[in-house]
Design a protein around this motif. Structure first.
Motif, PDB file in Angstrom:
ATOM      1  N   SER A 186      27.034  52.287  63.140  1.00  0.00           N
ATOM      2  CA  SER A 186      26.062  52.234  63.847  1.00  0.00           C
ATOM      3  C   SER A 186      25.418  53.313  65.173  1.00  0.00           C
ATOM      4  N   LEU A 187      26.278  54.443  65.150  1.00  0.00           N
ATOM      5  CA  LEU A 187      25.339  55.602  65.756  1.00  0.00           C
ATOM      6  C   LEU A 187      25.032  56.055  65.305  1.00  0.00           C
ATOM      7  N   GLN A 188      23.882  55.851  64.274  1.00  0.00           N
ATOM      8  CA  GLN A 188      23.267  56.101  63.257  1.00  0.00           C
ATOM      9  C   GLN A 188      22.278  56.048  64.370  1.00  0.00           C
ATOM     10  N   SER A 189      22.031  55.354  64.826  1.00  0.00           N
ATOM     11  CA  SER A 189      20.490  54.355  65.975  1.00  0.00           C
ATOM     12  C   SER A 189      20.627  55.497  66.847  1.00  0.00           C
ATOM     13  N   ALA A 190      19.212  55.883  67.779  1.00  0.00           N
ATOM     14  CA  ALA A 190      19.090  56.610  68.537  1.00  0.00           C
ATOM     15  C   ALA A 190      19.512  55.796  69.441  1.00  0.00           C
ATOM     16  N   SER A 227      25.519  62.902  59.130  1.00  0.00           N
ATOM     17  CA  SER A 227      24.552  63.837  59.473  1.00  0.00           C
ATOM     18  C   SER A 227      24.986  63.306  61.642  1.00  0.00           C
ATOM     19  N   THR A 228      23.346  63.008  61.641  1.00  0.00           N
ATOM     20  CA  THR A 228      23.318  62.352  63.188  1.00  0.00           C
ATOM     21  C   THR A 228      23.934  61.600  63.812  1.00  0.00           C
ATOM     22  N   VAL A 229      25.284  61.107  63.264  1.00  0.00           N
ATOM     23  CA  VAL A 229      26.378  60.645  63.374  1.00  0.00           C
ATOM     24  C   VAL A 229      27.773  61.485  64.072  1.00  0.00           C
ATOM     25  N   ILE A 230      27.217  62.390  63.035  1.00  0.00           N
ATOM     26  CA  ILE A 230      28.152  63.270  63.353  1.00  0.00           C
ATOM     27  C   ILE A 230      28.512  64.471  64.881  1.00  0.00           C
ATOM     28  N   LEU A 231      26.949  64.842  64.131  1.00  0.00           N
ATOM     29  CA  LEU A 231      26.310  65.674  65.673  1.00  0.00           C
ATOM     30  C   LEU A 231      26.630  64.951  67.068  1.00  0.00           C
ATOM     31  N   TYR A 232      25.977  64.026  66.563  1.00  0.00           N
ATOM     32  CA  TYR A 232      26.644  62.761  68.041  1.00  0.00           C
ATOM     33  C   TYR A 232      27.900  62.968  68.364  1.00  0.00           C
ATOM     34  N   VAL A 233      28.812  62.896  68.210  1.00  0.00           N
ATOM     35  CA  VAL A 233      30.137  62.504  67.996  1.00  0.00           C
ATOM     36  C   VAL A 233      30.766  63.952  68.877  1.00  0.00           C
ATOM     37  N   ILE A 234      30.469  65.252  68.072  1.00  0.00           N
ATOM     38  CA  ILE A 234      30.260  66.537  68.949  1.00  0.00           C
ATOM     39  C   ILE A 234      29.960  66.512  69.735  1.00  0.00           C
ATOM     40  N   ARG A 235      28.742  65.675  70.116  1.00  0.00           N
ATOM     41  CA  ARG A 235      28.316  65.759  71.426  1.00  0.00           C
ATOM     42  C   ARG A 235      28.903  65.843  72.436  1.00  0.00           C
ATOM     43  N   LEU A 236      29.532  64.718  72.088  1.00  0.00           N
ATOM     44  CA  LEU A 236      30.191  63.979  72.629  1.00  0.00           C
ATOM     45  C   LEU A 236      31.399  64.241  73.393  1.00  0.00           C
ATOM     46  N   CYS A 237      32.239  64.029  72.256  1.00  0.00           N
ATOM     47  CA  CYS A 237      33.520  64.672  72.937  1.00  0.00           C
ATOM     48  C   CYS A 237      33.903  66.063  73.776  1.00  0.00           C
ATOM     49  N   PHE A 265      19.313  46.752  68.290  1.00  0.00           N
ATOM     50  CA  PHE A 265      19.146  47.955  67.829  1.00  0.00           C
ATOM     51  C   PHE A 265      18.429  49.377  67.118  1.00  0.00           C
ATOM     52  N   GLY A 266      17.536  48.454  66.075  1.00  0.00           N
ATOM     53  CA  GLY A 266      17.406  49.220  64.827  1.00  0.00           C
ATOM     54  C   GLY A 266      17.724  49.494  63.567  1.00  0.00           C
ATOM     55  N   SER A 267      17.688  49.859  62.723  1.00  0.00           N
ATOM     56  CA  SER A 267      17.962  49.820  61.498  1.00  0.00           C
ATOM     57  C   SER A 267      18.698  51.695  60.954  1.00  0.00           C
ATOM     58  N   LEU A 268      19.433  50.853  59.792  1.00  0.00           N
ATOM     59  CA  LEU A 268      20.510  52.503  59.887  1.00  0.00           C
ATOM     60  C   LEU A 268      19.491  53.351  58.429  1.00  0.00           C
ATOM     61  N   ASP A 269      19.683  53.901  58.096  1.00  0.00           N
ATOM     62  CA  ASP A 269      19.389  54.729  57.261  1.00  0.00           C
ATOM     63  C   ASP A 269      19.656  54.400  55.458  1.00  0.00           C
ATOM     64  N   VAL A 270      20.916  53.494  55.454  1.00  0.00           N
ATOM     65  CA  VAL A 270      20.840  53.133  54.162  1.00  0.00           C
ATOM     66  C   VAL A 270      21.077  51.878  54.344  1.00  0.00           C
ATOM     67  N   GLY A 271      20.180  51.266  53.432  1.00  0.00           N
ATOM     68  CA  GLY A 271      19.416  50.149  52.641  1.00  0.00           C
ATOM     69  C   GLY A 271      18.903  48.738  53.706  1.00  0.00           C
ATOM     70  N   ASN A 272      18.842  49.884  54.838  1.00  0.00           N
ATOM     71  CA  ASN A 272      17.909  49.013  55.829  1.00  0.00           C
ATOM     72  C   ASN A 272      18.640  47.807  56.165  1.00  0.00           C
ATOM     73  N   ALA A 328      21.607  47.862  62.704  1.00  0.00           N
ATOM     74  CA  ALA A 328      22.281  48.996  63.595  1.00  0.00           C
ATOM     75  C   ALA A 328      23.545  47.531  63.438  1.00  0.00           C
ATOM     76  N   LEU A 329      22.804  46.608  64.454  1.00  0.00           N
ATOM     77  CA  LEU A 329      24.208  45.860  64.309  1.00  0.00           C
ATOM     78  C   LEU A 329      23.605  44.494  64.810  1.00  0.00           C
ATOM     79  N   GLY A 330      25.026  43.544  64.109  1.00  0.00           N
ATOM     80  CA  GLY A 330      24.294  42.467  64.323  1.00  0.00           C
ATOM     81  C   GLY A 330      24.682  41.469  64.559  1.00  0.00           C
ATOM     82  N   GLN A 331      24.346  39.915  65.160  1.00  0.00           N
ATOM     83  CA  GLN A 331      24.502  39.586  66.052  1.00  0.00           C
ATOM     84  C   GLN A 331      25.618  39.140  66.823  1.00  0.00           C
ATOM     85  N   HIS A 332      26.439  38.951  65.759  1.00  0.00           N
ATOM     86  CA  HIS A 332      27.506  38.648  67.019  1.00  0.00           C
ATOM     87  C   HIS A 332      27.913  40.033  67.519  1.00  0.00           C
TER      88      HIS A 332
END
Length: 361
Positions: free
Chosen positions: A199-203, A282-292, A154-161, A164-168
């Motif tokens: 992981s919600l940094q991933s679009a 910041s992208t995670v915070i904005l997304y959670v605000i929209r979700l809520c 599900f893509g890469s995060l901004d920190v340390g490449n 977004a999710l491991g195999q498990h």
């Protein structure tokens, strides 16, 4: 019903029979089809609004055609408003309707396929479908997921490449998506636990989450509304459906699970703030605000229905929302909204206010 057939359907004939009986209009195998296709015929001449409803219904089905070859191409810059006018014609030899528009283009509401060609299934891909993320492999059951060697990250995060999710975790999430009727509480708990909010940094994962919560999934027809599931696994999968979507169904029957997970996510989003709008979180915070905020609107809808304060409808008019059950969970829904808004309009609003002050300096 152009997404299924271009022929004159019995239900449409019955409609014309009822209308023409009141107005003393003639009927017959030659005359009746013209009531739909001929703008100068008696029905449309006396009821011009029928042509508008006919065209609106056709365009609705046309835009849902998953085979986009039969849609007017938007790259064409010479289209004018009059080109969108639909021209219906009745083919008396083949006993079917033909529809033209956009300078003589034939328009079809259902796919036209060659022999042996697989039909496209969706005009817009369902984001909560596991097969959307396992292409070219088809994932319908948990066993399909368990037997895959390589699962999507599900893509890469901004920190340390980092992924977004491991195999498990990917296996868990995809397994939850294979059970649509149970996916809302499972996926809510998934993202609200074990620090998976990062992981919600991933679009792509944001799309999955939105699809799980806000796609209504299978529709429960009125003739099955009183039926009950008698066996597990069920021999009647069409009963695993709702009349108003999965999220409303979950809020009516099990609001506590949704409340705990959503409020936990909101509080975690507050903790992610670093004070900088350009931070990776910041992208995670904005997304959670929209979700809520979106979930707040669902909860508020149920509260207004239960209290009888909704502006346009009443609870007893909403099939599938059992009045006694909605009123039973009303205190829980009110507490949920109060707690959610205390975070939205409190710490999260403070976060946004801090970002705004830094941006306008």
């Amino acid at each position: 019903n152009g997404d299924k057939t271009e022929r004159l359907e019995p239900v449409l004939v019955k409609f014309f029979e009822g209308l023409c009986a009141k107005l003393a209009f003639p009927l017959g195998p030659v005359i009746t089809p013209n009531y739909l296709s001929d703008n100068g015929a008696l029905v449309i001449k006396n009821h011009p609004e029928f042509a508008c409803y006919r065209d609106i219904g056709f365009y609705l089905k046309l835009f849902l055609n998953p085979q986009t070859d039969y849609l007017p191409q938007t790259q064409q810059s010479s289209w004018r408003q009059r080109d969108a006018e639909l021209n219906f014609a009745w083919d008396s030899e083949r006993k079917m309707f033909k529809v033209k528009g956009y300078q003589g283009m034939f328009l079809n509401c259902r796919p036209r396929l060659k022999r042996g060609e697989m039909p496209p299934t969706h005009r817009f891909t369902p984001l909560a479908s596991p097969s959307e993320y396992t292409k070219p492999y088809f994932a319908e059951t948990e066993d399909d997921v368990l037997h895959m060697w390589d699962l999507p990250d599900f893509g890469s995060l901004d920190v340390g490449n980092a992924k977004a999710l491991g195999q498990h975790d990917a296996e868990l999430l995809l397994s939850y998506l294979t059970v649509p009727y149970m996916r809302v509480p499972l996926v809510l708990s998934f993202f609200s636990q074990q620090d998976r909010i990062h992981s919600l940094q991933s679009a792509k994962l944001q799309g999955v989450f939105d699809g799980v919560l806000f796609e209504p999934s299978h529709f429960l027809a009125s003739q099955h509304s009183a039926a009950e599931i008698a066996d597990v696994p069920t021999s009647e999968p069409h009963l695993l459906a709702t009349a108003h979507g999965l999220l409303l169904n979950e809020l009516v029957h099990s609001p506590q699970v949704v409340r705990e997970a959503v409020v936990r996510l909101a509080k975690q989003a507050v903790d992610l703030d670093t004070g900088h709008v350009k931070a990776s979180t910041s992208t995670v915070i904005l997304y959670v605000i929209r979700l809520c905020a979106r979930i707040d609107s669902y909860v508020s809808l149920l509260i207004s229905l239960a209290e009888g304060t909704h502006e346009t409808t009443r609870l007893e008019q909403c099939r599938g929302l059992h009045g006694a059950q909605v009123k039973r969970v009303l205190p829980e829904l009110k507490a949920f909204r109060t707690e959610l808004r205390s975070v939205l309009h409190g710490p999260l609003q403070t976060v946004l206010g801090g970002w705004y002050k830094k941006l306008v300096k």
